[in-house]
Design a protein around this motif. Sequence first.
Motif, PDB file in Angstrom:
ATOM      1  N   ASP A  43     -11.286  -2.993  -5.774  1.00 29.65           N
ATOM      2  CA  ASP A  43     -10.318  -3.224  -4.716  1.00 29.65           C
ATOM      3  C   ASP A  43      -9.513  -1.939  -4.546  1.00 29.65           C
ATOM      4  O   ASP A  43      -8.886  -1.474  -5.504  1.00 29.65           O
ATOM      5  CB  ASP A  43      -9.422  -4.394  -5.114  1.00 29.65           C
ATOM      6  N   SER A  44      -9.531  -1.356  -3.360  1.00 27.50           N
ATOM      7  CA  SER A  44      -8.848  -0.071  -3.170  1.00 27.50           C
ATOM      8  C   SER A  44      -7.343  -0.167  -3.414  1.00 27.50           C
ATOM      9  O   SER A  44      -6.744   0.770  -3.946  1.00 27.50           O
ATOM     10  CB  SER A  44      -9.137   0.512  -1.781  1.00 27.50           C
ATOM     11  N   ASP A  45      -6.741  -1.299  -3.075  1.00 26.77           N
ATOM     12  CA  ASP A  45      -5.304  -1.455  -3.340  1.00 26.77           C
ATOM     13  C   ASP A  45      -5.029  -1.503  -4.842  1.00 26.77           C
ATOM     14  O   ASP A  45      -4.067  -0.900  -5.326  1.00 26.77           O
ATOM     15  CB  ASP A  45      -4.759  -2.711  -2.667  1.00 26.77           C
ATOM     16  N   HIS A  46      -5.870  -2.223  -5.583  1.00 29.21           N
ATOM     17  CA  HIS A  46      -5.680  -2.291  -7.041  1.00 29.21           C
ATOM     18  C   HIS A  46      -5.892  -0.913  -7.669  1.00 29.21           C
ATOM     19  O   HIS A  46      -5.168  -0.533  -8.602  1.00 29.21           O
ATOM     20  CB  HIS A  46      -6.635  -3.302  -7.664  1.00 29.21           C
ATOM     21  N   PHE A  47      -6.874  -0.183  -7.158  1.00 29.41           N
ATOM     22  CA  PHE A  47      -7.134   1.167  -7.653  1.00 29.41           C
ATOM     23  C   PHE A  47      -5.922   2.059  -7.368  1.00 29.41           C
ATOM     24  O   PHE A  47      -5.500   2.842  -8.227  1.00 29.41           O
ATOM     25  CB  PHE A  47      -8.400   1.714  -6.974  1.00 29.41           C
ATOM     26  N   PHE A  48      -5.355   1.930  -6.173  1.00 26.03           N
ATOM     27  CA  PHE A  48      -4.166   2.698  -5.799  1.00 26.03           C
ATOM     28  C   PHE A  48      -3.021   2.404  -6.766  1.00 26.03           C
ATOM     29  O   PHE A  48      -2.364   3.317  -7.269  1.00 26.03           O
ATOM     30  CB  PHE A  48      -3.756   2.367  -4.353  1.00 26.03           C
ATOM     31  N   VAL A  49      -2.786   1.118  -7.024  1.00 29.36           N
ATOM     32  CA  VAL A  49      -1.697   0.717  -7.913  1.00 29.36           C
ATOM     33  C   VAL A  49      -1.921   1.258  -9.325  1.00 29.36           C
ATOM     34  O   VAL A  49      -0.977   1.743  -9.969  1.00 29.36           O
ATOM     35  CB  VAL A  49      -1.542  -0.823  -7.921  1.00 29.36           C
ATOM     36  N   ILE A  55       2.483  -0.341  -4.558  1.00 32.13           N
ATOM     37  CA  ILE A  55       2.389   0.216  -3.206  1.00 32.13           C
ATOM     38  C   ILE A  55       3.737   0.213  -2.490  1.00 32.13           C
ATOM     39  O   ILE A  55       4.100   1.218  -1.881  1.00 32.13           O
ATOM     40  CB  ILE A  55       1.291  -0.504  -2.391  1.00 32.13           C
ATOM     41  N   PRO A  56       4.523  -0.894  -2.544  1.00 28.55           N
ATOM     42  CA  PRO A  56       5.816  -0.848  -1.839  1.00 28.55           C
ATOM     43  C   PRO A  56       6.711   0.301  -2.306  1.00 28.55           C
ATOM     44  O   PRO A  56       7.356   0.960  -1.484  1.00 28.55           O
ATOM     45  CB  PRO A  56       6.444  -2.208  -2.147  1.00 28.55           C
ATOM     46  N   ALA A  57       6.735   0.575  -3.604  1.00 26.01           N
ATOM     47  CA  ALA A  57       7.574   1.665  -4.128  1.00 26.01           C
ATOM     48  C   ALA A  57       7.040   3.020  -3.663  1.00 26.01           C
ATOM     49  O   ALA A  57       7.817   3.895  -3.238  1.00 26.01           O
ATOM     50  CB  ALA A  57       7.624   1.606  -5.652  1.00 26.01           C
ATOM     51  N   TYR A  58       5.734   3.206  -3.720  1.00 28.08           N
ATOM     52  CA  TYR A  58       5.125   4.471  -3.284  1.00 28.08           C
ATOM     53  C   TYR A  58       5.380   4.675  -1.797  1.00 28.08           C
ATOM     54  O   TYR A  58       5.745   5.765  -1.353  1.00 28.08           O
ATOM     55  CB  TYR A  58       3.615   4.443  -3.574  1.00 28.08           C
ATOM     56  N   GLN A  65       2.711   8.062   6.081  1.00 26.36           N
ATOM     57  CA  GLN A  65       1.734   9.137   6.278  1.00 26.36           C
ATOM     58  C   GLN A  65       1.140   9.610   4.946  1.00 26.36           C
ATOM     59  O   GLN A  65      -0.080   9.771   4.823  1.00 26.36           O
ATOM     60  CB  GLN A  65       2.362  10.296   7.032  1.00 26.36           C
ATOM     61  N   VAL A  66       1.979   9.813   3.947  1.00 23.39           N
ATOM     62  CA  VAL A  66       1.498  10.250   2.629  1.00 23.39           C
ATOM     63  C   VAL A  66       0.684   9.130   1.977  1.00 23.39           C
ATOM     64  O   VAL A  66      -0.369   9.375   1.371  1.00 23.39           O
ATOM     65  CB  VAL A  66       2.678  10.688   1.736  1.00 23.39           C
ATOM     66  N   PHE A  67       1.162   7.881   2.123  1.00 21.68           N
ATOM     67  CA  PHE A  67       0.408   6.745   1.591  1.00 21.68           C
ATOM     68  C   PHE A  67      -0.985   6.692   2.201  1.00 21.68           C
ATOM     69  O   PHE A  67      -1.980   6.559   1.485  1.00 21.68           O
ATOM     70  CB  PHE A  67       1.156   5.429   1.850  1.00 21.68           C
ATOM     71  N   ARG A  68      -1.080   6.815   3.518  1.00 18.54           N
ATOM     72  CA  ARG A  68      -2.387   6.734   4.195  1.00 18.54           C
ATOM     73  C   ARG A  68      -3.316   7.866   3.761  1.00 18.54           C
ATOM     74  O   ARG A  68      -4.518   7.659   3.599  1.00 18.54           O
ATOM     75  CB  ARG A  68      -2.220   6.737   5.710  1.00 18.54           C
ATOM     76  N   ALA A  69      -2.771   9.059   3.556  1.00 16.72           N
ATOM     77  CA  ALA A  69      -3.601  10.185   3.113  1.00 16.72           C
ATOM     78  C   ALA A  69      -4.172   9.915   1.718  1.00 16.72           C
ATOM     79  O   ALA A  69      -5.357  10.167   1.468  1.00 16.72           O
ATOM     80  CB  ALA A  69      -2.793  11.477   3.127  1.00 16.72           C
ATOM     81  N   GLY A  90      -7.981  -1.965   1.708  1.00 14.57           N
ATOM     82  CA  GLY A  90      -6.699  -2.369   2.253  1.00 14.57           C
ATOM     83  C   GLY A  90      -6.807  -2.510   3.767  1.00 14.57           C
ATOM     84  O   GLY A  90      -7.642  -1.853   4.405  1.00 14.57           O
ATOM     85  N   GLY A  91      -5.979  -3.344   4.342  1.00 17.27           N
ATOM     86  CA  GLY A  91      -6.053  -3.644   5.775  1.00 17.27           C
ATOM     87  C   GLY A  91      -5.963  -2.435   6.677  1.00 17.27           C
ATOM     88  O   GLY A  91      -6.587  -2.392   7.735  1.00 17.27           O
TER      89      GLY A  91
END
Length: 186
Positions: A43-49, A55-58, A65-69, A90-91
Amino acid sequence: MRQPAAAEQRGDGRNIVLIGPMGSGKSTVGAALARRLHRPHVDSDHFFVARHGPIPAYFSLHGEQVFRAEEENIVAELLDSPRPSVISLGGGSVLSPRTRELLRDQLVILLDLTEHQAALRLGDGSTRPILGAHPVEAWKRIYAEREQIYRDCADIVMTPDDAHIDVRVDHIVRALNTTSRRDPSV
């Protein structure tokens, strides 16, 4: 362990990627589909976390913009894995032109859902920073902006239904075995 039937091995060595709006069940369906197909699930969101924390804190600290990159980089990394997997994105991942280009070489499934289903699944939206104070209204606006992108990326569109997760996975496996790949030159 049961070996997957030949029909369930569809994928021709490519990743099976689940896309769709927030709340569509990409993580849950992806995990169940991966078990059925005897593939890893990521899961890309889980990998990100795991890499960057919540994610909300990041998102709050660095901005969208930085999150999307960084999301784009993670998705590229996951799609480049040497072992074919089921990958839940992620959506907003499909907003990236680079990600959309990379998806052309994958089997992409859109999990759609209705506004009513989204309202039940989103709750107060507090874990989804892009939704703000009015999650359902924000979801509707975001979905309207992204719907055509989702459809353009998808090889298979799973229509909204309230079926049990195993039934949804059955539908996906059948679709994987009967759907031909979209023309990547389109």
